[in-house]
Design a protein around this motif. Sequence first.
Motif, short mmCIF file in Angstrom:
data_model
loop_
_atom_site.label_atom_id
_atom_site.label_comp_id
_atom_site.label_asym_id
_atom_site.label_seq_id
_atom_site.Cartn_x
_atom_site.Cartn_y
_atom_site.Cartn_z
N ILE A 168 0.83 -1.20 0.00
CA ILE A 168 0.00 0.00 0.00
C ILE A 168 0.87 1.25 0.00
N SER A 169 1.96 1.24 0.75
CA SER A 169 2.86 2.39 0.80
C SER A 169 3.48 2.66 -0.58
N ASP A 188 -13.87 -14.82 -0.42
CA ASP A 188 -13.24 -13.77 -1.21
C ASP A 188 -12.55 -12.79 -0.28
N ALA A 189 -11.73 -11.91 -0.86
CA ALA A 189 -10.98 -10.93 -0.07
C ALA A 189 -10.87 -9.63 -0.86
N THR A 190 -10.88 -8.52 -0.14
CA THR A 190 -10.80 -7.19 -0.76
C THR A 190 -9.96 -6.27 0.13
N ILE A 191 -9.16 -5.42 -0.53
CA ILE A 191 -8.38 -4.43 0.19
C ILE A 191 -8.89 -3.04 -0.20
N ARG A 216 0.91 -6.45 -6.39
CA ARG A 216 1.25 -7.24 -5.20
C ARG A 216 0.04 -7.42 -4.29
N LEU A 217 -0.81 -6.38 -4.20
CA LEU A 217 -2.01 -6.47 -3.38
C LEU A 217 -3.00 -7.49 -3.97
N GLU A 218 -3.13 -7.50 -5.29
CA GLU A 218 -4.02 -8.48 -5.93
C GLU A 218 -3.51 -9.91 -5.71
N LYS A 219 -2.20 -10.06 -5.75
CA LYS A 219 -1.62 -11.38 -5.48
C LYS A 219 -1.92 -11.82 -4.05
N LEU A 220 -1.86 -10.86 -3.13
CA LEU A 220 -2.11 -11.18 -1.72
C LEU A 220 -3.56 -11.64 -1.52
N VAL A 221 -4.53 -10.89 -2.09
CA VAL A 221 -5.93 -11.27 -1.88
C VAL A 221 -6.27 -12.57 -2.60
N ASN A 222 -5.62 -12.83 -3.74
CA ASN A 222 -5.85 -14.11 -4.43
C ASN A 222 -5.29 -15.28 -3.64
N GLY A 265 -11.85 4.09 2.06
CA GLY A 265 -12.85 3.07 1.82
C GLY A 265 -13.03 2.69 0.36
N LEU A 266 -12.13 3.15 -0.51
CA LEU A 266 -12.20 2.79 -1.93
C LEU A 266 -11.46 1.49 -2.18
N VAL A 267 -12.00 0.66 -3.08
CA VAL A 267 -11.40 -0.64 -3.37
C VAL A 267 -10.08 -0.46 -4.11
N ILE A 268 -9.04 -1.13 -3.61
CA ILE A 268 -7.73 -1.11 -4.26
C ILE A 268 -7.50 -2.42 -5.00
N ALA A 269 -7.85 -3.53 -4.36
CA ALA A 269 -7.62 -4.85 -4.96
C ALA A 269 -8.72 -5.81 -4.56
N ASN A 270 -9.17 -6.59 -5.52
CA ASN A 270 -10.19 -7.62 -5.30
C ASN A 270 -9.61 -8.98 -5.66
N SER A 271 -10.02 -10.01 -4.95
CA SER A 271 -9.64 -11.36 -5.34
C SER A 271 -10.43 -11.78 -6.57
N ASP A 272 -9.96 -12.79 -7.26
CA ASP A 272 -10.66 -13.29 -8.45
C ASP A 272 -12.05 -13.79 -8.06
#
Length: 201
Positions: free
Chosen positions: A66-67, A89-92, A73-79, A97-104
């Motif tokens: 995030i920094s 599922d997972a979301t960052i 890298r964030l998408e890889k983490l949630v996947n 409160g805006l979505v940065i990364a979503n899992s598949d």
Amino acid sequence: MLQINKKRLRRLWQLLVISICLVTVVMLFVYSNNLNNRNYKMLFDQTEDMARLFLRQMAVSAVPAISDDNTGRLEKLVNNLQKEPLVLDATIYNAEGLVIANSDNAMPLSQLTGLNTPLSVASIGRQQLVEPIIKGDRIVGFLRVTLEHGSVIKAAANRLDKSINLVRAMILLALATGAWLAFTLFHRKTGHSRLSLPIND
């Protein structure tokens, strides 16, 4: 008169014993049901505790990405999170409160929480967990996961059901054995009393 009173007392005693046995059986079944519910809750709490611990570790891992605004890298983490059997599922999100990364194959939050289905049917068996992503003394984002407890505790729950059903079967077997033993002894006692009647010439 005394003989009639004895018969009444004997019948009352038999009725009392039968009533106590029936109440005992009912109490045992109620206890087994409560035990089953407590075991389910214990499994549910254990899976939630494990998920929260894992979620904290993932939140710490997300801080550098995030920094650096490293979305890949964030998408890889949630996947990687979604590959866990407990996680649907997972979301960052960022701090706003805006979505940065979503899992598949991530579903909308309104669908996951059952807000758009009657009686929130879609949320049954699912739980939302949110962990803040903290850098230093400020929150830089949030990690949210949807847990599916049923898929994880299904095997353990089946074993618990089998154990509880076995206990119930043993209770019924003990009751049937006691009834058969009581009937046998009563029948034998009646037979002996008939044989011992005096014969008048």
